[in-house]
Design an enzyme around this catalytic site. Structure first.
Site, PDB file in Angstrom:
ATOM      1  N   ASN A 208       0.825  -1.215   0.000  1.00 51.02           N
ATOM      2  CA  ASN A 208       0.000   0.000   0.000  1.00 51.02           C
ATOM      3  C   ASN A 208       0.860   1.267   0.000  1.00 51.02           C
ATOM      4  O   ASN A 208       0.572   2.226  -0.708  1.00 51.02           O
ATOM      5  CB  ASN A 208      -0.921   0.022   1.220  1.00 51.02           C
ATOM      6  CG  ASN A 208      -2.278  -0.566   0.896  1.00 51.02           C
ATOM      7  OD1 ASN A 208      -2.470  -1.106  -0.192  1.00 51.02           O
ATOM      8  ND2 ASN A 208      -3.218  -0.477   1.815  1.00 51.02           N
ATOM      9  N   PHE A 249      -1.139   3.364 -11.177  1.00 53.20           N
ATOM     10  CA  PHE A 249      -0.916   4.264 -10.042  1.00 53.20           C
ATOM     11  C   PHE A 249       0.089   5.375 -10.374  1.00 53.20           C
ATOM     12  O   PHE A 249       0.909   5.769  -9.563  1.00 53.20           O
ATOM     13  CB  PHE A 249      -0.522   3.472  -8.778  1.00 53.20           C
ATOM     14  CG  PHE A 249      -1.741   2.849  -8.176  1.00 53.20           C
ATOM     15  CD1 PHE A 249      -2.328   1.732  -8.760  1.00 53.20           C
ATOM     16  CD2 PHE A 249      -2.353   3.414  -7.073  1.00 53.20           C
ATOM     17  CE1 PHE A 249      -3.497   1.188  -8.254  1.00 53.20           C
ATOM     18  CE2 PHE A 249      -3.523   2.887  -6.561  1.00 53.20           C
ATOM     19  CZ  PHE A 249      -4.089   1.771  -7.166  1.00 53.20           C
ATOM     20  N   LEU A 250      -0.032   5.860 -11.583  1.00 49.53           N
ATOM     21  CA  LEU A 250       0.817   6.963 -12.035  1.00 49.53           C
ATOM     22  C   LEU A 250      -0.061   8.103 -12.513  1.00 49.53           C
ATOM     23  O   LEU A 250       0.360   8.909 -13.326  1.00 49.53           O
ATOM     24  CB  LEU A 250       1.702   6.500 -13.200  1.00 49.53           C
ATOM     25  CG  LEU A 250       3.076   5.916 -12.893  1.00 49.53           C
ATOM     26  CD1 LEU A 250       3.896   5.825 -14.158  1.00 49.53           C
ATOM     27  CD2 LEU A 250       3.834   6.747 -11.856  1.00 49.53           C
ATOM     28  N   CYS A 260      -7.427   3.503   3.310  1.00 51.07           N
ATOM     29  CA  CYS A 260      -6.221   2.663   3.392  1.00 51.07           C
ATOM     30  C   CYS A 260      -4.916   3.424   3.257  1.00 51.07           C
ATOM     31  O   CYS A 260      -4.103   3.423   4.179  1.00 51.07           O
ATOM     32  CB  CYS A 260      -6.306   1.571   2.339  1.00 51.07           C
ATOM     33  SG  CYS A 260      -7.845   0.659   2.423  1.00 51.07           S
TER      34      CYS A 260
HETATM   35  C1  UGA Z   1      -6.126   0.471  -1.759  1.00 52.48           C
HETATM   36  C2  UGA Z   1      -5.212  -0.476  -2.554  1.00 52.48           C
HETATM   37  O1  UGA Z   1      -5.204  -0.105  -3.949  1.00 52.48           O
HETATM   38  C3  UGA Z   1      -5.661  -1.929  -2.403  1.00 52.48           C
HETATM   39  O2  UGA Z   1      -4.746  -2.793  -3.074  1.00 52.48           O
HETATM   40  C4  UGA Z   1      -5.710  -2.279  -0.908  1.00 52.48           C
HETATM   41  O3  UGA Z   1      -6.156  -3.617  -0.696  1.00 52.48           O
HETATM   42  C5  UGA Z   1      -6.667  -1.314  -0.207  1.00 52.48           C
HETATM   43  O4  UGA Z   1      -6.182   0.029  -0.397  1.00 52.48           O
HETATM   44  C6  UGA Z   1      -6.723  -1.680   1.254  1.00 52.48           C
HETATM   45  O5  UGA Z   1      -5.687  -1.607   1.927  1.00 52.48           O
HETATM   46  O6  UGA Z   1      -7.762  -2.149   1.728  1.00 52.48           O
HETATM   47  P1  UGA Z   1      -8.500   1.673  -2.194  1.00 52.48           P
HETATM   48  O7  UGA Z   1      -8.214   2.468  -0.980  1.00 52.48           O
HETATM   49  O8  UGA Z   1      -9.840   1.043  -2.344  1.00 52.48           O
HETATM   50  O9  UGA Z   1      -7.423   0.460  -2.351  1.00 52.48           O
HETATM   51  O10 UGA Z   1      -8.322   2.662  -3.409  1.00 52.48           O
HETATM   52  P2  UGA Z   1      -7.339   2.878  -4.649  1.00 52.48           P
HETATM   53  O11 UGA Z   1      -8.027   2.499  -5.885  1.00 52.48           O
HETATM   54  O12 UGA Z   1      -6.016   2.278  -4.405  1.00 52.48           O
HETATM   55  O13 UGA Z   1      -7.219   4.481  -4.633  1.00 52.48           O
HETATM   56  C7  UGA Z   1      -6.713   5.189  -3.499  1.00 52.48           C
HETATM   57  C8  UGA Z   1      -6.579   6.664  -3.817  1.00 52.48           C
HETATM   58  O14 UGA Z   1      -5.499   6.891  -4.725  1.00 52.48           O
HETATM   59  C9  UGA Z   1      -7.810   7.302  -4.476  1.00 52.48           C
HETATM   60  O15 UGA Z   1      -8.067   8.557  -3.881  1.00 52.48           O
HETATM   61  C10 UGA Z   1      -7.412   7.478  -5.935  1.00 52.48           C
HETATM   62  O16 UGA Z   1      -8.054   8.553  -6.559  1.00 52.48           O
HETATM   63  C11 UGA Z   1      -5.923   7.747  -5.788  1.00 52.48           C
HETATM   64  N1  UGA Z   1      -5.139   7.407  -6.997  1.00 52.48           N
HETATM   65  C12 UGA Z   1      -5.047   6.130  -7.441  1.00 52.48           C
HETATM   66  C13 UGA Z   1      -4.456   8.435  -7.678  1.00 52.48           C
HETATM   67  O17 UGA Z   1      -4.513   9.621  -7.291  1.00 52.48           O
HETATM   68  N2  UGA Z   1      -3.713   8.115  -8.779  1.00 52.48           N
HETATM   69  C14 UGA Z   1      -3.604   6.820  -9.241  1.00 52.48           C
HETATM   70  O18 UGA Z   1      -2.889   6.610 -10.254  1.00 52.48           O
HETATM   71  C15 UGA Z   1      -4.295   5.809  -8.560  1.00 52.48           C
END
Ligand code: UGA
Length: 434
Positions: A208, A249-250, A260
Site C-alpha cells: 500500500n 498508479f501513475l 487505506c
Molecule cells: C487500496 C489499494 O489499492 C488496495 O490494493 C488495498 O487492498 C486497499 O487500499 C486496502 O488496503 O484495503 P483503495 O483504498 O480502495 O485500495 O483505493 P485505490 O483504488 O487504491 O485508490 C486510493 C486513492 O489513490 C484514491 O483517492 C485514488 O483517486 C488515488 N489514486 C489512485 C491516484 O490519485 N492516482 C492513481 O494513479 C491511482
C-alpha cells in the site's frame, strides 16, 4: 469445514461472500441484528458493485449465513477470519481495539481446535500478540493458531480483486496452518505466497505504501511539469512503456484518499519510528499528499482573490469513483476551506452526498443534478472522476456557468478541447488555459 468471518465491512463481507462463491460454507458474524437481517435479504451494508447479488445467491443456496450470535458461531468453527477495522489513532498508530475485542470473544467461545486468520491490516507483530492473547485467555482446552492473510482488494472492484487477485499472501508459523489455508484457497486458482507472519504483515504495508509513494511521486513530477512547461499526461505516457515502471498508479491528481493509503502510510511511519527508524520516503509521501490536496484551492484563491459570496460548484466528493466512501477524501478539507472563505458551496455527487453530510457541516446546497449545481456558478472544482462528471461537455460548462472557470483535480479533459470550448481551465501538471 466450517468457516466463520468476523466483521462485515469491506474486507470481512467481501471475503465471506467470495469464499461462499467458490463453494465454502461460511457464516458471517456481525453484532448488529438489523444489519444481519438486511444481509439475509441480499442488501449489503456497504456500497460495493456486485456484492448484493453474491450475498443473496449464496444465502439462498444455504452456504452463506449471517448471524449476530457470535457465541454459537465461534463455538464449532474450524477457521475464523477476522476482517474488522483498524482505524488510525491520533498519533498515526493503528487502533487495534476491535481486533482484540474479537480475539477475546474467540478465546471465550471456541470449543474445538481452530485456526484464526487475520485479514485486517495490522502492525508487524500483531499476529504473534493476538495468538498469545487468545491462548492465554482460552476458556476451553483447545489448540489455536493464528495466521496472517492480508487483503489486497480495492473498493469498487472488490469482488473481482478477490476472485481474480494477483496473489494470495499467507503468513504462517506451522505446516498445519499452511496446508489448511492452501486447501481453502486452492479453489481460487491464484498464486499463493507463503511466508512467516511478520513478513506477511509487512507485505501489506509495503504494498500500500509503495502505491501511495508512486502517486505522491507523480504528483510532484506534475507540479514540476507546470513550472517547466512539460505535460504530465505525456510524461507518464512516455514513462509507462518501460515495463519496470508500468502505467498503474501513475495518475497525477488532487492527492490520494480512502480508508487505506492515508492510514497505512501513517501506521508504517509510526511503526518504523517506534523501532527507532525514520522512514523518509513514507514521510515524504504523506507530506506531499497533504500539500497536493490544496493545490487547486490555492491557485483558485489567487485567481479570484478569495471566494466571498461566489457560487462554487463542487463536482464529486468521494475519494474515488465507484464508492460512496468519503474517508480522507480531498474534497472534505477543500469544501471546509471554501466555506471558511465565505463561498456559497453547491455539491454534486451521484452517491456520496449522504456520507458527505455527516462529514462537513455548514451551509451547503446539495443536488444530484449536475446542471443545477453548475448553473450560474462562478467557478467549478472537480474532485472525483465519476463518469457522470467526465461526460459533461466543456460546452455545457460554458453555457451553464456565470463564468466558466474550471479547476480540475483529476485531469478529466483534454487541453485541446478546453482551448476550443472557450472555458478557463486549470488542471494538474499541465499548462493553464486562460
Ligand atoms: C487500496 C489499494 O489499492 C488496495 O490494493 C488495498 O487492498 C486497499 O487500499 C486496502 O488496503 O484495503 P483503495 O483504498 O480502495 O485500495 O483505493 P485505490 O483504488 O487504491 O485508490 C486510493 C486513492 O489513490 C484514491 O483517492 C485514488 O483517486 C488515488 N489514486 C489512485 C491516484 O490519485 N492516482 C492513481 O494513479 C491511482
Amino acid at each position: 469445514m466450517k468457516i466463520v468471518v468476523s466483521g462485515t465491512g469491506y474486507v470481512g463481507l467481501v471475503t465471506g461472500a467470495c469464499l461462499a462463491e467458490v463453494g465454502h460454507s461460511v457464516t458471517c458474524v456481525d453484532i448488529n441484528e438489523e444489519k444481519v437481517e438486511l444481509m439475509k435479504k441480499g442488501v449489503s451494508p456497504i456500497y460495493e458493485p456486485g456484492l448484493d447479488e453474491i450475498l443473496l445467491s449464496n444465502y439462498k443456496k444455504g452456504i452463506l449465513n449471517f448471524t449476530a450470535d457470535f457465541v454459537q458461531a465461534y463455538s464449532d468453527a474450524d477457521v475464523i477470519f477476522i476482517g474488522v477495522g483498524t482505524p488510525e489513532r491520533e498519533d498515526g498508530s493503528a487502533n487495534l481495539e476491535y481486533l482484540y475485542a474479537v480475539a477475546e470473544q474467540i478465546a471465550q467461545n471456541i470449543k474445538k481446535d481452530c485456526l484464526v486468520v487475520i485479514k485486517s491490516t495490522v502492525p508487524v507483530g500483531t499476529n504473534d500478540y493476538v495468538e498469545k492473547y487468545i491462548r492465554e485467555n482460552l476458556k476451553n482446552d483447545v489448540n489455536v493458531e493464528v495466521a496472517s492473510n492480508p487483503e489486497f482488494l480495492s473498493q469498487g472492484t472488490a469482488i473481482k480483486d478477490t476472485l481474480q487477485a494477483s496473489r494470495i499472501v499467507i503468513g504462517v508459523e506451522s505446516k498445519k496452518s499452511e496446508e489448511l489455508l492452501k486447501t481453502i484457497y486452492e479453489r481460487f486458482n491464484i498464486p499463493i505466497v507463503v511466508t512467516n507472519r511478520r513478513s506477511a504483515e509487512m507485505i501489506k504495508y509495503a504494498s500500500n505504501d509503495f502505491l501511495a509513494l508512486k502517486i505522491s511521486f507523480i504528483n510532484e513530477i506534475a507540479n514540476v511539469c507546470e513550472l517547466v512547461g512539460a505535460d504530465i499526461e505525456d510524461v507518464t505516457n512516455g514513462m509507462s512503456y518501460d515495463p519496470r515502471i508500468g502505467n498503474k498508479f501513475l495518475k497525477a491528481g488532487i492527492g490520494y484518499g480512502g480508508s487505506c493509503f492515508p492510514k497505512d502510510t501513517k501506521a508504517l511511519h509510526w511503526l518504523a519510528e517506534d523501532n527507532g527508524y525514520e522512514i523518509k520516503t513514507v514521510k515524504a509521501t504523506i507530506e506531499v499528499n497533504e500539500n497536493q490536496k490544496f493545490r487547486l484551492f490555492r491557485k483558485a484563491k489567487k485567481r479570484f482573490n478569495g471566494f466571498k459570496n461566489m457560487k462554487v460548484a463542487i463536482l464529486g466528493v468521494t475519494f474515488k469513483p465507484g464508492t460512496d466512501d468519503l474517508r480522507e477524501a480531498p474534497s472534505i478539507p477543500n469544501v471546509k476551506a471554501l466555506i471558511e472563505e465565505g463561498a456559497n458551496v453547491y455539491v454534486y455527487d451521484p452517491i456520496g452526498i449522504n456520507n458527505f453530510k455527516t462529514k462537513v457541516s455548514g451551509k451547503i446546497n446539495y443536488s444530484e443534478d449536475v446542471q443545477e449545481v453548475l448553473k450560474d456558478a462562478d467557478v467549478a472544482f472537480i474532485f472525483t472522476e465519476w463518469d457522470t462528471i467526465t461526460s459533461i461537455s466543456l460546452k455545457e460548462y460554458r453555457e451553464l456557468m456565470k463564468t466558466p472557470v474550471i479547476f480540475d483535480g483529476r485531469n478529466c479533459y483534454k487541453l485541446k478541447d478546453a482551448e476550443e470550448s472557450g472555458v478557463e481551465y486549470y488542471s494538474i501538471g499541465r499548462r493553464d488555459i486562460v
